[in-house]
Structures are given as C-alpha cells and as structure tokens.
Scaffold this active site. Structure first.
Site, PDB file in Angstrom:
ATOM      1  N   CYS A  55       9.053   2.846  -0.756  1.00  0.00           N
ATOM      2  CA  CYS A  55       7.813   3.617  -0.860  1.00  0.00           C
ATOM      3  C   CYS A  55       7.344   4.052   0.529  1.00  0.00           C
ATOM      4  O   CYS A  55       8.159   4.203   1.442  1.00  0.00           O
ATOM      5  CB  CYS A  55       6.734   2.835  -1.615  1.00  0.00           C
ATOM      6  SG  CYS A  55       5.399   3.886  -2.213  1.00  0.00           S
ATOM      7  N   ASP A  57      -0.003  -3.286  -2.340  1.00  0.00           N
ATOM      8  CA  ASP A  57      -1.215  -2.698  -2.932  1.00  0.00           C
ATOM      9  C   ASP A  57      -2.258  -3.766  -3.206  1.00  0.00           C
ATOM     10  O   ASP A  57      -3.451  -3.550  -3.009  1.00  0.00           O
ATOM     11  CB  ASP A  57      -0.873  -1.933  -4.201  1.00  0.00           C
ATOM     12  CG  ASP A  57      -0.233  -0.609  -3.826  1.00  0.00           C
ATOM     13  OD1 ASP A  57       0.991  -0.578  -3.648  1.00  0.00           O
ATOM     14  OD2 ASP A  57      -0.979   0.368  -3.644  1.00  0.00           O
TER      15      ASP A  57
HETATM   16  C1  RUB Z   1       1.869   3.219  -2.266  1.00  0.00           C
HETATM   17  C2  RUB Z   1       2.481   1.889  -2.059  1.00  0.00           C
HETATM   18  C3  RUB Z   1       2.375   1.317  -0.667  1.00  0.00           C
HETATM   19  C4  RUB Z   1       1.104   0.456  -0.584  1.00  0.00           C
HETATM   20  C5  RUB Z   1       0.783   0.052   0.844  1.00  0.00           C
HETATM   21  O1  RUB Z   1       1.835   3.599  -3.624  1.00  0.00           O
HETATM   22  O2  RUB Z   1       2.967   1.227  -2.949  1.00  0.00           O
HETATM   23  O3  RUB Z   1       3.461   0.493  -0.367  1.00  0.00           O
HETATM   24  O4  RUB Z   1       0.012   1.204  -1.077  1.00  0.00           O
HETATM   25  O5  RUB Z   1       0.520   1.210   1.613  1.00  0.00           O
HETATM   26  P1  RUB Z   1       1.212   5.035  -4.034  1.00  0.00           P
HETATM   27  P2  RUB Z   1      -0.338   1.131   2.976  1.00  0.00           P
HETATM   28  O6  RUB Z   1       2.051   6.078  -3.371  1.00  0.00           O
HETATM   29  O7  RUB Z   1       1.334   5.054  -5.541  1.00  0.00           O
HETATM   30  O8  RUB Z   1      -0.213   5.064  -3.566  1.00  0.00           O
HETATM   31  O9  RUB Z   1       0.369   0.149   3.861  1.00  0.00           O
HETATM   32  O10 RUB Z   1      -0.306   2.540   3.516  1.00  0.00           O
HETATM   33  O11 RUB Z   1      -1.720   0.666   2.633  1.00  0.00           O
END
Ligand code: RUB
Length: 303
Positions: free
Chosen positions: A126, A195
């Site tokens: 991701c 998340d």
């Molecule tokens: C984003 C996702 C990221 C976490 C952490 O999912 O799974 O790994 O949100 O991101 P989506 P961060 O694209 O569905 O929002 O480290 O930027 O907070």
C-alpha cells in the site's frame, strides 16, 4: 477546507492514508471553529458534534480519524465561553497536526537499527507515509539496498509508493501482490503502515498485509508496523474490534463486465494478529504488541 468538502474528499479517497485523513479532519474542525460567525456557545457546540459525526463516518476502519477528532475536541465542551472554546479547539488542532507531522522523523530514526542483515531489500504494501519515512532512513543508513513495493489491488496505492520512493532516490521495484512470496528470499525486513492498532496488538492495514506477514514469518523476515500513537485504539474502546471497511465493487471490476450471477466482495483492510508482528515503531519508541494497551493508556487517556 470545510467539513463537507473534507468529508467528501476523504470518502472518495482524494485524501487517503490514516495520518493524512486524521490531519485533514482536524483542520476541517479548525476551519469550522475559525469561521463560525454566530455568538451562541450551545449552537457552536452542536455544530461541532454534527461535524465530528460526519467526519468520523467517512472511513470506518482508521481509528486515527476518531482519535484525531477526539484530540481536537478535547476539553472544548467544558469551556463556558464561545471564544475560549474556539481558541482551545484551534490550539488542539495545531498540536495534533504538529504531533502527526513530527512523528515521521522520530519513527524514521528507529528504522536502521532494526534491519537484521545488510545487502537485502525491504518490502512494503500500500502507501504509508509512516512506512516510507522509515524505509528512506534505512536506505540512507546503508541497511537495505532497495524496496519491493506491492502493487496493492484493487486501487493500486503501491504506484504512489514507488513514485515517492523513486523521487527520494530509493531503488524500488514494483511487484504484483501475488509475487511477494517469490521475492521474499531477497528481503531482510518488512515495514508496513497501520490504519488502526487494536488493544491486543493486532495491526489493521490494507488488504494483503496479513498474507505479507505470514509469508515473512515463513522466511524468518521480521515485520515492523509503523504506527503513530494516535492510531492505537484508545482506552475507551479497549478490547473492541475495528470495523473492516467494504468498498464499492467497481474498484475491482466494471459492473458491465461482471458475468450474470457473480458476486464481488471488496473488503479493503486486513487484521494481522500480534504473533505475526515483530515490533511496532511509534514516535515514542519501538514496542512489542503486548505493550500496546499500556502505551494507549499513557498517550490516549480520556478519549
Ligand atoms: C492506506 C493504508 C496505509 C495506512 C497508513 O489505505 O492502508 O498503509 O493508512 O498510512 P487507504 P499512513 O489507501 O485505503 O487509505 O502511514 O500514511 O498514515
């Protein structure tokens, strides 16, 4: 940006990633407070309640969103004057955004020492700003030679990751999610975003993260989640499970291409059990999944 504009952009994923959505929600509340033109404290607080409910409902899985909103509202309802309520909310929002933005550098500083052997790559899935910060630091310290980035079906957020890493000068290789097992012998460490972090230490992250963690375990590759403390389930929700978001099927296939009689299921997050997580990199240090509850009590008390 106001509450409605921000909510729509979070829903349609123009604004995405757990940290970013939390900061934008906090900024939308600040915008509400700054632009409220009435002179009625009750009305101001009712509007805030509605705004908080609207923002929190946009993405059900990211507890960062709930925590970001609660930290921004902390103590505001106890104020007896409109102006002091407004000023407290603005101060809380500034403090939350500062905490969120400054966490990246702190988490990154722990990364290099966690890599068990040099000369291999990291793997990620991701697009996580937190994980990318840690990966960049590990590369700059000479601990990894580059990164395998999983494409991350269905929305392919891995493409954002490869662009960001390439721009930062980190050698990066895009793979389809199902190639993760094939490349794992060349990997020394997995850095994943988060998340939500449940109180038993389970990590909730993009769908496919559990497969990544199981595969890493099979190859003795450590898995570190990169998790700011505001992504921990707060004490008020201890023991609860986070709701896994289901998204529209057209993220997977155009409805007109779907053969008759076929259903499509699009859960977009995954729960990685604590036994598959080697450690959790936070802005206050690297902890074990068993320490999640105590950290949550220390940093998220009262929300
Ligand atoms: C984003 C996702 C990221 C976490 C952490 O999912 O799974 O790994 O949100 O991101 P989506 P961060 O694209 O569905 O929002 O480290 O930027 O907070």
């Amino acid at each position: 940006m106001n509450i409605q504009e921000t909510s729509v952009k979070i829903e349609d994923m123009t604004i995405r990633g757990a940290g970013r959505i939390a900061r934008h929600a906090s900024l939308a509340l600040k915008d509400y407070a700054s632009s409220y033109s009435g002179n009625d404290l009750e009305e101001f607080l009712q509007g805030l309640d509605k705004a908080a409910v609207r923002l929190i409902s946009t993405r059900p899985t990211a507890i960062s969103l709930f925590n970001g909103v609660q930290l921004t509202l902390k103590g505001v309802k106890e104020e007896s004057e409109l102006e002091s309520a407004r000023q407290l909310l603005i101060k809380n929002s500034d403090a939350f955004c500062e905490l969120s933005n400054s966490a990246y550098g702190k988490m990154a500083s722990y990364g290099p020492d966690l890599v068990p052997e040099t000369g291999k790559k990291a793997i990620t899935i991701c697009n996580s700003t937190a994980a990318i910060s840690v990966i960049k630091a590990a590369y700059q310290a000479g601990k990894i030679t580059g990164v395998y980035a999983c494409e991350t079906r269905p929305k392919k957020q891995g493409l954002i990751t490869v662009r960001e890493l390439a721009e930062a000068g980190v050698p990066v290789t895009l793979i389809v999610d199902s190639a993760m097992r094939y490349v794992m012998p060349q990997v020394s460490i997995a850095f994943i975003g988060t998340d939500s972090l449940e109180s038993d230490g389970s990590v909730i992250n993009k769908i496919g993260t559990q497969i990544l963690a199981v595969t890493a375990r099979d190859f003795n590759v450590p898995v570190y989640s990169c998790t700011e403390t505001y992504k921990f389930l707060p004490p008020s929700k201890a023991g609860q499970r986070v709701q896994i978001e289901l998204r529209p099927i057209d993220e997977i296939i155009a409805p007109e291409e779907l053969p008759d009689g076929v259903e499509v299921y699009n859960p977009v997050f995954d729960r990685v059990p604590p036994e598959l997580i080697t450690g959790i990199i936070t802005e206050v240090g690297v902890i074990k999944p068993s320490q999640v509850s105590s950290i949550s009590e220390r940093y998220l008390e009262g929300i």
